[in-house]
Write a protein that holds these residues in place. Structure first.
Motif, PDB file in Angstrom:
ATOM      1  N   ARG A  69      -4.597 -10.778   0.831  1.00 57.64           N
ATOM      2  CA  ARG A  69      -4.173 -11.987   1.540  1.00 57.64           C
ATOM      3  C   ARG A  69      -5.170 -13.112   1.354  1.00 57.64           C
ATOM      4  NH1 ARG A  69      -0.128 -11.732   5.402  1.00 57.64           N
ATOM      5  NH2 ARG A  69       1.370 -10.124   4.759  1.00 57.64           N
ATOM      6  N   SER A  70      -6.319 -12.813   0.732  1.00 58.59           N
ATOM      7  CA  SER A  70      -7.353 -13.817   0.495  1.00 58.59           C
ATOM      8  C   SER A  70      -7.979 -13.550  -0.855  1.00 58.59           C
ATOM      9  CB  SER A  70      -8.432 -13.773   1.589  1.00 58.59           C
ATOM     10  OG  SER A  70      -9.520 -14.610   1.255  1.00 58.59           O
ATOM     11  N   GLU A  71      -7.956 -14.539  -1.740  1.00 56.91           N
ATOM     12  CA  GLU A  71      -8.550 -14.384  -3.067  1.00 56.91           C
ATOM     13  C   GLU A  71     -10.071 -14.460  -3.022  1.00 56.91           C
ATOM     14  OE1 GLU A  71      -7.033 -13.529  -5.754  1.00 56.91           O
ATOM     15  OE2 GLU A  71      -5.054 -13.537  -4.792  1.00 56.91           O
ATOM     16  N   GLN A  72     -10.612 -15.252  -2.068  1.00 57.64           N
ATOM     17  CA  GLN A  72     -12.063 -15.411  -1.969  1.00 57.64           C
ATOM     18  C   GLN A  72     -12.728 -14.116  -1.472  1.00 57.64           C
ATOM     19  OE1 GLN A  72      -9.885 -17.730  -0.792  1.00 57.64           O
ATOM     20  NE2 GLN A  72     -10.205 -19.144  -2.526  1.00 57.64           N
ATOM     21  N   GLU A  73     -12.172 -13.504  -0.445  1.00 51.81           N
ATOM     22  CA  GLU A  73     -12.698 -12.261   0.104  1.00 51.81           C
ATOM     23  C   GLU A  73     -11.571 -11.238   0.110  1.00 51.81           C
ATOM     24  OE1 GLU A  73     -15.644 -12.793   3.454  1.00 51.81           O
ATOM     25  OE2 GLU A  73     -14.580 -14.684   3.603  1.00 51.81           O
ATOM     26  N   PRO A  74     -11.365 -10.560  -1.012  1.00 48.33           N
ATOM     27  CA  PRO A  74     -10.180  -9.733  -1.192  1.00 48.33           C
ATOM     28  C   PRO A  74     -10.036  -8.564  -0.228  1.00 48.33           C
ATOM     29  CG  PRO A  74     -11.769  -9.376  -2.966  1.00 48.33           C
ATOM     30  CD  PRO A  74     -12.231 -10.562  -2.194  1.00 48.33           C
ATOM     31  N   ASN A  75     -11.158  -8.032   0.300  1.00 49.01           N
ATOM     32  CA  ASN A  75     -11.040  -6.854   1.160  1.00 49.01           C
ATOM     33  C   ASN A  75     -11.052  -7.178   2.653  1.00 49.01           C
ATOM     34  OD1 ASN A  75     -10.855  -5.064  -0.978  1.00 49.01           O
ATOM     35  ND2 ASN A  75     -13.078  -4.817  -1.129  1.00 49.01           N
ATOM     36  N   THR A  76     -11.155  -8.456   3.012  1.00 51.69           N
ATOM     37  CA  THR A  76     -11.166  -8.809   4.430  1.00 51.69           C
ATOM     38  C   THR A  76      -9.765  -8.947   5.006  1.00 51.69           C
ATOM     39  OG1 THR A  76     -11.296 -11.161   3.908  1.00 51.69           O
ATOM     40  CG2 THR A  76     -13.380  -9.983   4.215  1.00 51.69           C
ATOM     41  N   GLN A  77      -8.808  -9.308   4.176  1.00 51.90           N
ATOM     42  CA  GLN A  77      -7.426  -9.453   4.638  1.00 51.90           C
ATOM     43  C   GLN A  77      -6.500  -8.732   3.663  1.00 51.90           C
ATOM     44  OE1 GLN A  77      -6.294 -10.910   7.558  1.00 51.90           O
ATOM     45  NE2 GLN A  77      -8.488 -10.976   8.057  1.00 51.90           N
ATOM     46  N   ARG A  78      -6.212  -7.469   3.966  1.00 47.40           N
ATOM     47  CA  ARG A  78      -5.339  -6.662   3.124  1.00 47.40           C
ATOM     48  C   ARG A  78      -4.189  -6.121   3.970  1.00 47.40           C
ATOM     49  NH1 ARG A  78      -8.233  -4.690  -1.556  1.00 47.40           N
ATOM     50  NH2 ARG A  78      -6.467  -3.312  -1.974  1.00 47.40           N
ATOM     51  N   GLU A  79      -3.027  -6.043   3.393  1.00 46.77           N
ATOM     52  CA  GLU A  79      -1.836  -5.556   4.098  1.00 46.77           C
ATOM     53  C   GLU A  79      -1.653  -4.066   3.842  1.00 46.77           C
ATOM     54  OE1 GLU A  79       2.059  -7.815   4.340  1.00 46.77           O
ATOM     55  OE2 GLU A  79       2.627  -6.146   3.013  1.00 46.77           O
ATOM     56  N   ARG A 123       2.298  -2.382   7.261  1.00 44.61           N
ATOM     57  CA  ARG A 123       2.287  -3.825   6.995  1.00 44.61           C
ATOM     58  C   ARG A 123       1.319  -4.606   7.886  1.00 44.61           C
ATOM     59  NH1 ARG A 123       6.804  -4.595   3.781  1.00 44.61           N
ATOM     60  NH2 ARG A 123       5.608  -6.385   3.019  1.00 44.61           N
ATOM     61  N   VAL A 124       0.437  -3.909   8.590  1.00 43.69           N
ATOM     62  CA  VAL A 124      -0.569  -4.597   9.400  1.00 43.69           C
ATOM     63  C   VAL A 124      -1.649  -5.147   8.478  1.00 43.69           C
ATOM     64  CG1 VAL A 124      -2.397  -4.296  11.132  1.00 43.69           C
ATOM     65  CG2 VAL A 124      -0.159  -3.231  11.475  1.00 43.69           C
ATOM     66  N   VAL A 125      -2.104  -6.359   8.754  1.00 45.02           N
ATOM     67  CA  VAL A 125      -3.106  -7.029   7.920  1.00 45.02           C
ATOM     68  C   VAL A 125      -4.484  -6.937   8.581  1.00 45.02           C
ATOM     69  CG1 VAL A 125      -3.821  -9.217   6.886  1.00 45.02           C
ATOM     70  CG2 VAL A 125      -1.386  -8.596   6.977  1.00 45.02           C
ATOM     71  N   GLY A 126      -5.486  -6.584   7.796  1.00 45.78           N
ATOM     72  CA  GLY A 126      -6.847  -6.508   8.316  1.00 45.78           C
ATOM     73  C   GLY A 126      -7.819  -6.069   7.249  1.00 45.78           C
ATOM     74  N   PRO A 127      -9.078  -5.812   7.614  1.00 48.58           N
ATOM     75  CA  PRO A 127     -10.095  -5.407   6.646  1.00 48.58           C
ATOM     76  C   PRO A 127      -9.763  -4.064   6.001  1.00 48.58           C
ATOM     77  CG  PRO A 127     -11.091  -6.119   8.715  1.00 48.58           C
ATOM     78  CD  PRO A 127      -9.633  -5.989   8.964  1.00 48.58           C
ATOM     79  N   TYR A 128     -10.192  -3.918   4.756  1.00 46.05           N
ATOM     80  CA  TYR A 128      -9.958  -2.705   3.975  1.00 46.05           C
ATOM     81  C   TYR A 128     -11.304  -2.282   3.402  1.00 46.05           C
ATOM     82  CZ  TYR A 128      -7.914   0.086   0.101  1.00 46.05           C
ATOM     83  OH  TYR A 128      -7.569   1.075  -0.796  1.00 46.05           O
TER      84      TYR A 128
END
Length: 459
Positions: free
Chosen positions: A363-373, A378-383
């Motif tokens: 969900r974020s290209e700058q910080e790819p693992n901070t917002q993942r679905e 389908r919950v979005v959050g850190p990975y």
């Protein structure tokens, strides 16, 4: 019943009496580059062959620098309270055959038994992060243990230097207490928190207090290095002799004492500088956990934690998407936070679903693992990858590793995670926040931990 299996290399060989251990928060079983000499992640306190404790004896009131220097050069332990350039109170300490003293600080000089440096949150990967300016005192504090049962351990601010002296300069917070003894605080202070109910799964956080040079307990200052002390909570200082080397200076010194930081004292019962199992000691840059010998007897051993790791891996948890088998890395690799393995478990912290690593759902290209679905819910959050907590002293029970700290991903038992998620740890000069004990990463304010959801094998 579980007992601690880790041996202290420098321990006496014949039935040593162990007072307890000091364990530095933020390290997962060892320092990033390994424990070396007096610089280590945990320090065991054993009964010494010969007592080295000291106790206050004679007070000297001096009005010349030469007189002060003469007293400090007598070879005895002493604490100097400088009231002005020409007026100093020196308290001499004599040998105490009934106690052992252990000193902690940043200095590598001989008087320091346990060398402690600043802990960097999450900074265990690779080389140790250099500290440009440490906030930990070179001689930060001392622990005094009674040599006879019940082997009571007490904490005091400041440690004696190589010349056996403690100096509190003109700008240091210091005062004369109503009972007549001098006392003071170190620059950034030594804070202590005793948990309510000991260090068990039922424990609750206590109140952070500041410990003085003489071991009295005070409420916190407005900021860490403020010159005004908090209110007196409890006093433990014994009476000592008063011997003024310069009687004619007594009136001048008495007037200066009244100008020192005297404030209303609030006496509260059941608070002292006695360390109990689970007590936390903060040195403004590093926080230490005190575990008693009895408390360590009830902690899980390294063998027990390894058995739990193997039990999880034997169940063959799978990635629900890739269907590949997952496995926690060895305890040694977990301690070092070394490179990720192919079977490394990853977790979506917002929901707890455990997966293998995959490169989608950003969900974020700058910080790819901070917002993942999460592909499951389908919950979005850190990975983040999961790492087992390998330091047994941080566990409050022997339960299975079912929960992870958020956002770092260190895994331990549910009760241990929830205990540390409620502990406010000092941060900076006046802030407090909960942190992971295995890496010192600040926990999320909205979600301090996550229950892990594993998927078993489909065959």
């Amino acid at each position: 019943m579980f007992s601690l299996s880790q041996e202290e290399p420098c321990a006496p060989s014949k039935d040593p009496v162990k007072y307890g251990e000091l364990v530095v928060l933020g390290y997962n079983g060892s320092l990033p580059n390994g424990d070396r000499g007096r610089r280590k992640s945990r320090f065991a306190l054993y009964k010494r062959t010969k007592a080295n404790g000291v106790k206050p004896s004679t007070v000297h009131i001096l009005n010349t620098p030469q007189a002060s220097k003469a007293v400090n050069c007598k070879g005895q332990h002493s604490i100097s309270y400088t009231l002005s350039r020409n007026h100093t109170v020196v308290v001499e300490y004599s040998h105490d055959k009934d106690t052992d003293m252990f000193q902690i600080g940043r200095s590598t000089e001989n008087p320091i038994d346990f060398v402690v440096t600043d802990t960097i949150a999450g900074g265990q990967e690779g080389e140790e992060t250099p500290i440009t300016q440490s906030t930990i005192s070179r001689f930060a504090c001392r622990v005094v243990c009674e040599r006879n049962p019940p082997f009571t351990a007490r904490i005091y601010a400041a440690g004696f230097d190589s010349s056996k002296n403690i100096f509190l300069g003109e700008k240091a917070a210091k005062w004369k207490n109503p009972d007549g003894h001098m006392d003071g605080l170190t620059t950034n202070g030594v804070l202590v928190m005793h948990p309510k109910g000991g260090f068990t799964e039922e424990s609750k956080p206590g109140v952070w207090r500041e410990i003085s040079v003489c071991g009295d307990v005070y409420t916190l200052r407005e900021t860490r290095s403020a010159q005004t002390p908090g209110k007196l909570v409890s006093s433990c200082v014994p009476a000592y002799n008063s011997d003024s080397d310069v009687p004619e200076a007594s009136q001048v010194v008495e007037q200066m004492w009244t100008e020192c930081l005297l404030h209303p004292r609030l006496q509260v019962e059941n608070e002292s500088n006695i360390l109990q199992d689970g007590s936390l000691v903060d040195l403004c840059g590093a926080t230490l956990l005190w575990r008693t010998a009895e408390g360590l007897f009830h902690t899980p051993t390294q063998k027990h934690l390894e058995a739990l790791r193997q039990e999880i891996n034997a169940a063959r948890p799978q990635c629900p998407v890739g269907l590949n088998t997952l496995a926690f890395p060895s305890m040694q690799r977990s301690r070092a936070l070394s490179s990720l393995e192919d079977k490394q478990p990853w977790v979506y912290l917002a929901c707890g679903h455990v997966h293998g690593y995959h490169n989608w759902g950003h969900r974020s290209e700058q910080e790819p693992n901070t917002q993942r679905e999460c592909p499951m819910c389908r919950v979005v959050g850190p990975y983040v990858p999961l790492w087992l907590g390998c330091e047994p002293a941080f566990y409050v029970d022997t339960g299975a590793p079912t929960h992870a700290f958020v956002p770092c991903g260190h895994v331990c038992s549910e009760k241990s995670v929830k205990y540390w998620a409620e502990i406010p740890l000092p941060h900076g000069t006046h802030a407090f926040h909960a942190a992971c004990p295995f890496c010192a990463t600040q926990l999320s304010l909205t979600q301090g931990c996550s229950k892990l959801i594993f998927q078993g094998p489909v065959d």
